[in-house]
Design a protein around this motif. Structure first.
Motif, short mmCIF file in Angstrom:
data_model
loop_
_atom_site.label_atom_id
_atom_site.label_comp_id
_atom_site.label_asym_id
_atom_site.label_seq_id
_atom_site.Cartn_x
_atom_site.Cartn_y
_atom_site.Cartn_z
N ASP A 113 -15.18 -12.02 26.01
CA ASP A 113 -14.02 -12.43 25.23
C ASP A 113 -12.84 -11.56 25.63
O ASP A 113 -13.01 -10.45 26.15
CB ASP A 113 -14.29 -12.31 23.72
CG ASP A 113 -14.37 -10.85 23.29
OD1 ASP A 113 -15.26 -10.14 23.80
OD2 ASP A 113 -13.53 -10.43 22.46
N GLU A 148 -7.31 -15.40 20.84
CA GLU A 148 -8.42 -14.85 21.60
C GLU A 148 -9.18 -15.97 22.31
O GLU A 148 -9.32 -17.08 21.78
CB GLU A 148 -9.37 -14.09 20.67
CG GLU A 148 -10.46 -13.31 21.39
CD GLU A 148 -11.33 -12.54 20.41
OE1 GLU A 148 -11.32 -11.30 20.47
OE2 GLU A 148 -12.01 -13.18 19.58
N GLU A 149 -9.67 -15.64 23.50
CA GLU A 149 -10.49 -16.56 24.28
C GLU A 149 -11.90 -15.99 24.40
O GLU A 149 -12.06 -14.77 24.55
CB GLU A 149 -9.88 -16.76 25.67
CG GLU A 149 -10.64 -17.74 26.55
CD GLU A 149 -10.00 -17.88 27.92
OE1 GLU A 149 -9.05 -18.68 28.03
OE2 GLU A 149 -10.45 -17.19 28.86
N ASN A 196 -16.03 -16.80 26.02
CA ASN A 196 -16.95 -17.58 26.86
C ASN A 196 -18.33 -17.54 26.24
O ASN A 196 -18.92 -16.47 26.07
CB ASN A 196 -16.97 -16.98 28.27
CG ASN A 196 -17.79 -17.82 29.24
OD1 ASN A 196 -18.62 -18.64 28.82
ND2 ASN A 196 -17.58 -17.62 30.52
N VAL A 239 -16.03 -22.70 26.95
CA VAL A 239 -15.05 -21.64 26.72
C VAL A 239 -14.10 -22.11 25.63
O VAL A 239 -13.61 -23.25 25.67
CB VAL A 239 -14.27 -21.31 28.01
CG1 VAL A 239 -13.18 -20.27 27.73
CG2 VAL A 239 -15.21 -20.80 29.09
N PHE A 270 -10.69 -21.22 23.02
CA PHE A 270 -9.48 -20.43 22.80
C PHE A 270 -8.97 -20.73 21.40
O PHE A 270 -8.87 -21.90 21.01
CB PHE A 270 -8.42 -20.77 23.84
CG PHE A 270 -7.08 -20.16 23.57
CD1 PHE A 270 -6.88 -18.79 23.61
CD2 PHE A 270 -5.99 -20.97 23.25
CE1 PHE A 270 -5.64 -18.22 23.36
CE2 PHE A 270 -4.74 -20.41 22.98
CZ PHE A 270 -4.57 -19.04 23.04
N CYS A 302 -11.10 -26.26 23.50
CA CYS A 302 -12.42 -26.00 24.07
C CYS A 302 -12.53 -26.73 25.40
O CYS A 302 -12.12 -27.90 25.52
CB CYS A 302 -13.52 -26.48 23.11
SG CYS A 302 -15.20 -26.22 23.71
#
Length: 302
Positions: free
Chosen positions: A32, A52-53, A55, A60, A62, A93
């Motif tokens: 992240d 925040e992003e 995985n 993935v 966001f 997504c």
């Protein structure tokens, strides 16, 4: 030593993401990273909090968190590709996204479900230019959506909110902006000021003030304003919690009732035994009370 301390802090921050948890349902977070947005007056009006992003392997995600649902709604209108809005979160997504992503987002921290703005319901749908809607929370939003209207004419000290959109007209495009004020007196005051703007047609209905800017297109302005009428609505932020009775909970409820009934019956039985024992002991020691004495009247002897 200092470098080790910094790495330790960064490692803890990575494990405990600001938004995305280590486990999202059955999915484990692989990585992240926080995403810093460009500071602007518009982002400040929308109340953008964090982004925040993360995985999670197959997909993935966001997320952007805002202070409330209204700010998230306003920010979503600015985006070319509308994201998912779940409360005060905007989520995108990519990859093999889970079908229950919305319910998974419900578990994110600081989520809120304030009612969405109702001004969008007053925008006419006919001749609306696609993706032209903008929500106005302050002077920066007004400048972006309808720069022909000065902030002083709207008077944001009254804390109004507005929504604007563009419409196709015979002589080009017309801009419609609807402002909602806390009360009708404020709306009446600002309507008189907005009427003085060049090429502006204004209509007040209740606490709403609608402004159409259509240079040389008074017919189009009249048609748009004729479709706007205030209707009082009641919105609630309370979420209704559904009552779900499962077989296990029903059985536990019945057992609880039987247990309570057994306790009451046991108490009554023990109380009766104790009272009887007390009477027997008191008589054995020669104690008698007025309740044990009996007077017999021999009326037949007269």
């Amino acid at each position: 030593m200092l470098r080790s301390l910094i790495l330790a802090v960064l490692s803890i921050a990575s494990v405990n993401g600001a938004i995305w948890p280590e486990h999202l349902g059955k999915y484990e977070r692989k990585s992240d990273k926080p995403v810093a947005g460009q500071p602007s007056a518009l982002a400040e009006e929308y109340g953008r909090d964090e982004a925040e992003e993360a995985n999670y392997g197959p997909f993935v995600v966001f997320a952007q968190r805002f202070k409330d649902s209204t700010g998230a709604y306003a920010a979503a209108l600015e985006m070319r590709e509308p994201p998912r809005q779940v409360g005060n979160y905007l989520v995108t997504c990519t990859g093999n996204c889970p079908k229950n992503l919305n319910s998974l987002v419900e578990t994110l921290p600081k989520i809120s479900h304030a009612a969405l703005p109702t001004l969008r319901n007053y925008l006419p749908s006919k001749d609306l230019v696609a993706h032209s809607e903008r929500y106005i929370l302050g002077p920066a939003g007004l400048q972006a959506a309808a720069p022909q209207i000065p902030a002083s004419a709207v008077n944001f000290e009254f804390a109004p909110e507005g929504e604007a959109a563009r419409y196709r007209a015979a002589q080009g495009e017309a801009t419609l902006a609807i402002f909602s004020y806390p009360n009708m007196q404020m709306a009446r005051q600002q309507a008189a000021i907005l009427e003085k703007l060049p090429d502006a047609a204004v209509k007040r209905t209740g606490p709403l003030v609608a402004v159409v800017l259509a240079p040389g297109g008074q017919t189009a302005a009249a048609q748009l304003l004729g479709q706007i009428d205030y209707k009082a609505t009641i919105s609630s932020d309370d979420q209704q919690i559904p009552l779900v009775i499962r077989p296990q909970t029903a059985a536990q409820m019945v057992l609880g009732i039987l247990a309570l009934a057994g306790i009451v019956l046991g108490f009554c039985l023990l109380s009766g035994i104790a009272f009887g024992a007390f009477r027997v002991v008191s008589r054995r020691f020669g104690y008698s009370d007025a309740g044990t004495a009996m007077t017999t009247l021999h009326l037949g002897d007269k």
